[in-house]
Every structure is written in structure tokens, then in C-alpha cells.
Design a protein around this motif. Sequence first.
Motif, PDB file in Angstrom:
ATOM      1  N   TYR A  39      -8.296 -12.080   3.537  1.00 31.82           N
ATOM      2  CA  TYR A  39      -7.301 -13.134   3.276  1.00 31.82           C
ATOM      3  C   TYR A  39      -8.053 -14.375   2.813  1.00 31.82           C
ATOM      4  CZ  TYR A  39      -3.656 -16.628   4.017  1.00 31.82           C
ATOM      5  OH  TYR A  39      -2.746 -17.643   3.844  1.00 31.82           O
ATOM      6  N   ALA A  40      -7.738 -14.812   1.604  1.00 32.48           N
ATOM      7  CA  ALA A  40      -8.386 -16.003   1.042  1.00 32.48           C
ATOM      8  C   ALA A  40      -7.456 -16.644   0.026  1.00 32.48           C
ATOM      9  CB  ALA A  40      -9.715 -15.647   0.385  1.00 32.48           C
ATOM     10  N   ASP A  41      -7.426 -17.964   0.018  1.00 34.89           N
ATOM     11  CA  ASP A  41      -6.624 -18.737  -0.933  1.00 34.89           C
ATOM     12  C   ASP A  41      -5.149 -18.322  -0.900  1.00 34.89           C
ATOM     13  OD1 ASP A  41      -8.959 -20.017  -1.793  1.00 34.89           O
ATOM     14  OD2 ASP A  41      -9.356 -18.437  -3.270  1.00 34.89           O
ATOM     15  N   GLY A  42      -4.673 -18.027   0.300  1.00 37.35           N
ATOM     16  CA  GLY A  42      -3.266 -17.683   0.447  1.00 37.35           C
ATOM     17  C   GLY A  42      -2.894 -16.301  -0.039  1.00 37.35           C
ATOM     18  N   ASN A  43      -3.876 -15.424  -0.235  1.00 40.91           N
ATOM     19  CA  ASN A  43      -3.598 -14.073  -0.739  1.00 40.91           C
ATOM     20  C   ASN A  43      -4.213 -13.024   0.171  1.00 40.91           C
ATOM     21  OD1 ASN A  43      -2.229 -14.941  -3.142  1.00 40.91           O
ATOM     22  ND2 ASN A  43      -4.233 -15.446  -4.012  1.00 40.91           N
ATOM     23  N   LEU A  44      -3.478 -11.938   0.362  1.00 39.24           N
ATOM     24  CA  LEU A  44      -4.000 -10.753   1.037  1.00 39.24           C
ATOM     25  C   LEU A  44      -4.486  -9.781  -0.032  1.00 39.24           C
ATOM     26  CD1 LEU A  44      -1.573  -9.790   3.972  1.00 39.24           C
ATOM     27  CD2 LEU A  44      -3.970 -10.455   4.143  1.00 39.24           C
ATOM     28  N   THR A  45      -5.666  -9.229   0.179  1.00 39.20           N
ATOM     29  CA  THR A  45      -6.243  -8.345  -0.839  1.00 39.20           C
ATOM     30  C   THR A  45      -6.839  -7.116  -0.178  1.00 39.20           C
ATOM     31  OG1 THR A  45      -6.816 -10.282  -2.179  1.00 39.20           O
ATOM     32  CG2 THR A  45      -7.832  -8.184  -2.773  1.00 39.20           C
ATOM     33  N   LEU A  46      -6.456  -5.955  -0.662  1.00 38.42           N
ATOM     34  CA  LEU A  46      -7.088  -4.706  -0.261  1.00 38.42           C
ATOM     35  C   LEU A  46      -8.300  -4.459  -1.141  1.00 38.42           C
ATOM     36  CD1 LEU A  46      -3.986  -2.377   0.294  1.00 38.42           C
ATOM     37  CD2 LEU A  46      -5.586  -3.150   2.048  1.00 38.42           C
ATOM     38  N   GLU A  47      -9.443  -4.198  -0.532  1.00 37.63           N
ATOM     39  CA  GLU A  47     -10.675  -4.033  -1.310  1.00 37.63           C
ATOM     40  C   GLU A  47     -10.763  -2.674  -1.997  1.00 37.63           C
ATOM     41  OE1 GLU A  47     -14.012  -4.924   1.110  1.00 37.63           O
ATOM     42  OE2 GLU A  47     -13.316  -6.943   1.631  1.00 37.63           O
ATOM     43  N   LYS A  48      -9.854  -1.758  -1.638  1.00 41.89           N
ATOM     44  CA  LYS A  48      -9.788  -0.417  -2.252  1.00 41.89           C
ATOM     45  C   LYS A  48     -11.104   0.345  -2.107  1.00 41.89           C
ATOM     46  CE  LYS A  48      -6.082  -1.660  -5.430  1.00 41.89           C
ATOM     47  NZ  LYS A  48      -5.584  -1.668  -6.816  1.00 41.89           N
ATOM     48  N   ARG A  49     -11.711   0.159  -0.944  1.00 41.59           N
ATOM     49  CA  ARG A  49     -12.864   0.976  -0.551  1.00 41.59           C
ATOM     50  C   ARG A  49     -12.350   2.070   0.379  1.00 41.59           C
ATOM     51  NH1 ARG A  49     -16.919  -3.093   2.120  1.00 41.59           N
ATOM     52  NH2 ARG A  49     -17.821  -1.074   2.721  1.00 41.59           N
ATOM     53  N   ARG A  50     -11.590   2.961  -0.163  1.00 41.94           N
ATOM     54  CA  ARG A  50     -10.863   3.948   0.633  1.00 41.94           C
ATOM     55  C   ARG A  50     -11.826   4.853   1.397  1.00 41.94           C
ATOM     56  NH1 ARG A  50      -5.557   3.696  -1.521  1.00 41.94           N
ATOM     57  NH2 ARG A  50      -5.321   1.483  -1.963  1.00 41.94           N
ATOM     58  N   GLU A  51     -11.535   5.013   2.686  1.00 40.43           N
ATOM     59  CA  GLU A  51     -12.305   5.887   3.559  1.00 40.43           C
ATOM     60  C   GLU A  51     -11.385   6.942   4.167  1.00 40.43           C
ATOM     61  OE1 GLU A  51     -15.461   2.444   5.132  1.00 40.43           O
ATOM     62  OE2 GLU A  51     -14.135   3.509   6.532  1.00 40.43           O
ATOM     63  N   TRP A 103       0.873  -1.166   0.000  1.00 37.54           N
ATOM     64  CA  TRP A 103       0.000   0.000   0.000  1.00 37.54           C
ATOM     65  C   TRP A 103       0.915   1.222   0.000  1.00 37.54           C
ATOM     66  CZ3 TRP A 103      -4.522   1.123   3.942  1.00 37.54           C
ATOM     67  CH2 TRP A 103      -5.253   2.233   3.479  1.00 37.54           C
ATOM     68  N   GLU A 104       1.310   1.630  -1.181  1.00 42.38           N
ATOM     69  CA  GLU A 104       2.286   2.700  -1.347  1.00 42.38           C
ATOM     70  C   GLU A 104       1.592   4.008  -1.732  1.00 42.38           C
ATOM     71  OE1 GLU A 104       5.992  -0.090  -2.926  1.00 42.38           O
ATOM     72  OE2 GLU A 104       4.742   0.992  -4.367  1.00 42.38           O
ATOM     73  N   VAL A 105       2.236   5.107  -1.408  1.00 40.89           N
ATOM     74  CA  VAL A 105       1.700   6.412  -1.779  1.00 40.89           C
ATOM     75  C   VAL A 105       2.043   6.691  -3.234  1.00 40.89           C
ATOM     76  CG1 VAL A 105       1.878   7.302   0.566  1.00 40.89           C
ATOM     77  CG2 VAL A 105       3.790   7.595  -1.005  1.00 40.89           C
ATOM     78  N   THR A 106       1.232   7.519  -3.855  1.00 39.36           N
ATOM     79  CA  THR A 106       1.497   7.906  -5.240  1.00 39.36           C
ATOM     80  C   THR A 106       2.544   9.010  -5.273  1.00 39.36           C
ATOM     81  OG1 THR A 106      -0.250   9.569  -5.244  1.00 39.36           O
ATOM     82  CG2 THR A 106      -0.862   7.312  -5.850  1.00 39.36           C
ATOM     83  N   GLN A 107       3.081   9.233  -6.461  1.00 37.48           N
ATOM     84  CA  GLN A 107       4.079  10.291  -6.610  1.00 37.48           C
ATOM     85  C   GLN A 107       3.489  11.654  -6.295  1.00 37.48           C
ATOM     86  OE1 GLN A 107       7.362   9.745  -7.196  1.00 37.48           O
ATOM     87  NE2 GLN A 107       7.572  11.934  -6.742  1.00 37.48           N
ATOM     88  N   LYS A 108       2.228  11.869  -6.671  1.00 38.06           N
ATOM     89  CA  LYS A 108       1.581  13.154  -6.375  1.00 38.06           C
ATOM     90  C   LYS A 108       1.412  13.341  -4.874  1.00 38.06           C
ATOM     91  CE  LYS A 108      -2.541  15.912  -7.392  1.00 38.06           C
ATOM     92  NZ  LYS A 108      -2.695  16.300  -5.976  1.00 38.06           N
ATOM     93  N   GLN A 109       1.016  12.280  -4.167  1.00 41.64           N
ATOM     94  CA  GLN A 109       0.869  12.387  -2.725  1.00 41.64           C
ATOM     95  C   GLN A 109       2.209  12.680  -2.062  1.00 41.64           C
ATOM     96  OE1 GLN A 109      -0.953   8.533  -2.093  1.00 41.64           O
ATOM     97  NE2 GLN A 109      -2.975   9.441  -1.735  1.00 41.64           N
ATOM     98  N   ASN A 110       3.252  12.045  -2.575  1.00 43.84           N
ATOM     99  CA  ASN A 110       4.586  12.287  -2.021  1.00 43.84           C
ATOM    100  C   ASN A 110       5.027  13.728  -2.268  1.00 43.84           C
ATOM    101  OD1 ASN A 110       7.742  12.212  -2.172  1.00 43.84           O
ATOM    102  ND2 ASN A 110       7.177  10.326  -1.114  1.00 43.84           N
TER     103      ASN A 110
END
Length: 780
Positions: A141-153, A88-95
Motif C-alpha cells: 500500500y503506497a500513495d493511496g493505492n493497493l497493489t498486488l506484486e503478482k509474484r504468485r506462489e 484478484w479474480e479467477v480467469t475464465q480457464k480457471q473457472n
Amino acid sequence: MHLLPALCVFWLLALALALEEDSPLDCVPRRSVPYHRNNAHLFHEKGVFNYSTMLLREDLDLLLLGAREAVYALDLNDISKKLASVKWEVTQKQNDDCKNKGKDPETECKNYIRILHQTQDNRMYVCGTNAFEPECDYMSYADGNLTLEKRREDGKGKCPFDPFQRYASIMVENSLYSATSMNFLGSEPVLMRSSSVAIRTEFKSSWLNEPNFVSMAQMPESYMSEAGDDDKVYLFFSETAVECDCYNKLVVSRVARVCKGDLGGQRTLQKKWTSFLKARMDCPVLESQLPYIIQDTYRSCDPQQPWKDCLFYAIFTPQLDTSDLSAVCAYRVSDISRVFAEGKYKTPVPVETSFVKWVMYSGDVPVPRPGACINNAARKMGINQSLHLPDRTLQFIKDRPLMDQAIQPIGEKPVLVRKGATFTRILVNQVQAADGEKYRVMFIGTEEGTLLKAVNYDGEMFIIEEVQIFQPPEPIKILKFSNVTGQLYAGSDYGAAQIPLATCGRSSSCLDCVLARDPYCGWDKAVGKCLVLSNSQRELIQSVKEGNASLCPHADPVKPMNISIWPGGNLKLHCPSSSTLAKTSWKRDGSPLTPSTRHQLLQDALLILNATDTDGGRYRCLSVELSKAGEYTTTVAEYQVSVASAESKDGRLIFPQAQMDGPSVAGLQAIVGLLLVSFLALLAWNFYKGHLPLPWNCRKKNREQSKETPEKGGLNTTVTYQDALRPALAEDKPLVSGTSNGSNNHHTGGEAAFSAPGEENDGPKVLLPSLQYIDDESEI
């Protein structure tokens, strides 16, 4: 006139020394374990730092680890095994935007994971600083993977803007309780509940005044409550004291609490806490004038006991750098609850000097009681929720959230005080020992990356061991415990570590095992090992309160080691002790050895200098350790030292003979032969390539140069060996020139061109060879 101040100063110094002598600062770890990779399972990924957020998912056998711009799913049984990860990295614009605001783009303008909690639908709620624009998201976490749902709040009020600012959070029934800052500057501190009905504190200094948040905990006070009380959420923090009438700012430790069912007021305190109360926490350390500051807490509850018997363990450090003491104080939840339910309030009173003074409120208290949760008494009055509270009660708590009475620790003194590395985090685990009693074992992280294991036995502070976890030393920033694995998990900027609760295998003898006074360990006579109590079906030898090792069987005698030394030599006899509380002593031929200039007693050895014939004999190293049950002596090492004779009967000296056979000598001879062959091959190669001239070629070249020199004339002339001798007749070692002819002590030099002053560059030049010293007159 000046004598009285001097006497006062002298008296104060004497008092300070007396307090120092009576203080329990000699509480040192019985065993100090240096760093070793076997001390713990370690996890670290290159280029990633700040592993300071953890979530145990025991249902998935996972440790969720939040770091800088990454979340890892690690095997709970061995965290060195990474199962999954998500960036979960910041974008260049945010930086760039963060950099333009004056923040460091390499450190501050990153996304530090700060919130990591489990939701009721078994997902994870995660928040990060996100380059000073905090955001939150859901993760699965499912099937051995971590996933961000990208429902940013929006993460304001949930997650700190500044990655290095202290904060606290807890998830209760899908409602996030968070204590952090609401703005970029960090000037709007808030305790907030993020749910369908968001509630927060007032932006008033009487509520939160430059706070430093520490931790949060929930207490199920509604369970089997006769008064129909509500559950509470406790917040621990430190802040600048508004009640202090002093010139400089004074920081004090606080505990605040709110009710879980609080919905705010109808008109007064709309969407604000109506149950926010706070009180000062004291941890008296050696009569210190300035209060110690709280750094971390841990809630310790016995599942078989009611919530009132739960304890809060808190670590404290001095607010000035004048002391290197750290302390642990324990508080009963019932004592804290009583102060809020029955204690007096403080109220601000204006005085003539135009500042506000806080004093105890002695007037009438409204009904229902300000700051109280909705209970059966309030319900009888028709008040079923905080929205129904009268304005008089709400206005009272809005102006007076501070309690007058301070909360004191159990026994009104710390359970542990230690001089040394500053305490950073604490975790407490309850274990039942062989005597049937339950003991709370404290695991304390320090700024030097060590982990202390300590117990308070009926007022006696005892540190079982101190283990170096991280190397290089890094402050421990988080501690977690898993009931499933029985393991501890620690995080730092460098990485994460997994440490076992019990380390019984470090004790190799019964005496060492019993004197360690570790509630987890006992000596098994059948197998002759120090074992974990829960893993053995047999009765083990253990004495945690007194350290009584008299039940131990007699240890096998130590086999002496034969050592020889030559007269005039030095010898070091090692004596490794398993306890830092033990004192070592030496005996020679059964008599105590007195230290001298030639016999120096080190901490773990005996040093014999300039040995003589009288130094021979049998040396025994004894370890003497004192416990409450008595004094125990054991032989650690034994040596039979003999001094070799330097003279035979007929008066001739005898020197030690070099070993001429054996595998080591043969190997040395082979290495020397190999080096000689390599040198000859290298020399032959240089002769073949012409890098080194052959001796006969050198003599031939000298003769040719001697013949050619007289034939050449003019100014451009080479000075010969004989010509260079003429101006040096009066000198003992004249300077000469020439080419090396292979004789010793000669240095070969190249020719040098000299131009007379005033001559042009293209004029005639005199080529002179480099000058040399003649060390032998025969060469002339």
C-alpha cells in the motif's frame, strides 16, 4: 417387567427438569438493541460477498478487508470510507477447469481471500482459494493505492482449496504457520510452517483425524524462561476421536502445540514436527453426555503480567442439534503448558477384536522428553536443535502424539452459558473499572448477526447488551479489535461493521447507567450523563459487581400526559422499559392495577378495552429491577386519563364534534377541492375526445335507430327494443336489448352475431344486441 423401564424414564425426565431449573439458562441480555444504521459503521460493495478476512494496519490507519475476489483498504476510524481496493479474480480457464471438476462456477469457483498477514518489511502476504487452485502473493500500500506484486506462489498447504472449509493461520517472524488441507479432496489435513525449512505433520490418523481447524496463537514462552524454553504456537481444532471405543464417530475438541525452533528430525520425522503434541479440551455444559465442540478462541493477556497468566477464551456449541446452548470456557495457558510438559501419554494397544484401543502409557519415557522443545537440559546433553534428537525419542512421539489428561477450564465450568443464537466468534477486552479492578469483557458474535457484550463477575454470568449488527441477519465470521481506535470490527458474508466498545449513551438515567453494570461506563452527576470512564476526569458513579444504584441522585418526577377517551373505546398506554431484566407494574390512583379482561398488561404497555367511566384516573407505570444490591423501582411513564361524558344533563346524547378549523382541516379541504377539480377536468376531456357520449347525443341516437329499423328487412335484421319485449310477457324481469339511454341500473353491451346450426360462414347472420335486465316496470 415393563414397570422398571418406565420408572427409569420417568426418573431421567425428572432429573433433566431439575438440571434445567438449576441451570443458568436465564442469562438473558439486560438490553436488546434492534438493528439501526447508527449501531455501527457499515461497509459493503455491491456484488461482493464474504468479508471474512481482516488485517489491522494501525501504523497506516487502515483496515485491510479480504472478500471474494477483492481486497479493500478502509479508513480505520470509519470503515464506511473506502480508500483503495484491488481485484484478484479467477480467469475464465480457471473457472472452466473448476467447473469440470464438479464445483459450482458461481460460488465455489471464485477466489476467496483467506490469508492476510503483515510481513516484517511492512508488506502484506495474501492468499486465495483461486477456483480450487490456491495461490499466494505479496501486496503493498503506497500513495493511496493497493497493489498486488503478482509474484504468485503455490498456496497448497497454506490456503484451503475449498472456500467453505475451516482453516487457521498465523505469521511469526515471516514464517507462515497454517492448518488446512494439502489436496483438492480435503483428505490430507496438515499443520505446516512455510519458511526456509518447511515442516509439517504426518499424514496419520493418530496425528490429525478428520480435523476441523479453528484458530492459532503464539505464546512467547521463551521470555525470561529459567529453563531456556522455546516459543510455542498453539492450534485449536476439533476432530474425530481415535481414542473413543464407541460404535459411532465421536468428535472432540483439541489443542495442539509445536515449538517455533523445530527443524524436524535427522532420520526419523524428516521435515516433520518433532514437537507436535495434542490434548483434549473439555467444556462441561449441564452434564452433557456428548462433548461440546470448539468454534473459536481468543488469547487474552495482561501486558503487565507474565505469559503464564494469559487466558484462552473459547466458545463451544453442541455437536448435535438437540440443544440450542452455547458456552464460553476460559483456560489458563499455564494449565495447558503443564499438561504437555508433565502429563502422561496415550498409546495405541491392539486387541483381539482387530481394532486399536488407546490407553494411558505407563512405560519408560525416553530422554529428552518426547515432544519437548530444546531447552537448557537438552543443551547440556549436546542437543542444540531438533536434528540432534535421538531416534528413540522421535519414534515415541511419532506413535504417541496424544496426551492422556484432558485440559479443564477455570473452575471446571463455563464462564457463560446461553440459550439462543449460536455463538460463532469471540473477542475479549480488558478494562479497569472505577473500583480499580480489571475485568475481561467478552464480545461474542452469533449466527443471527448480533453481538453480545458479557462479563463474568466472580462466577455470576451477566450479559450487558445484545446489539443487532447486520440486517438481514448474517453470521458473524470474524472479530478484530484495535487498541488505537478502541473499536471492534466484525465481518460477515453481507459486509463489515465497526462497533464501539462503550455505548454509554444508551443509558438516559443514573439508575439505568449503574444497573447496566458496564465496566466502561459511569454516571456523571455534574453533567447528568452516562459517560465513558476514560473520557471523564471526575469521579463517576459505578457499581459493576453488585449494581448498587443507591448512590444515584433522586430522578426528576415524570410529567404526566393528559389523555381522553370516549366510553366504549380502547386505549393503549405505552411503558417502554430500558431493561429486559426489569418487571413492569401499573398503579391507578396509587393502588396496584389488577389485570382483567378489560385491563391487559402487555410487555411494554397497558391496554384498556371498552372503556367506562370508572377507567378514568392517574396511571403510573413502574419498572422494578433486581440486582445483587437490592430492588430498585422507578417511574417510567405517567398518564392522566379522563373519560369523556356521553350524555348531558338534559338527557341528550353528546357526540364528539369534528374539528372544523385548524391547519389539518384546511389542508384536507384543499386536497378534496383539488381532487374534485381534477375529476371534472378529466370528465370534460373524455367528453371532448368522444370517449364518453353526451346525454343528448344518446337520446338522439336512439331515435335514429328506431326510425331506421322498420325500413330494413331480410334475415340480417337488428332486433329492436320493442321486438325483444314480446317473448318475455310472463317474466317479472324480462331480458331486453338496446342502447343505454342514460337511466340508472343499465349496462351497455355491444352487438353479437349468431349463425344458425348448419349454415356456412358466409350465410345470413342475425345481429342481436346484448341482453339486459329491466329493473323498473316503467321502462317497459
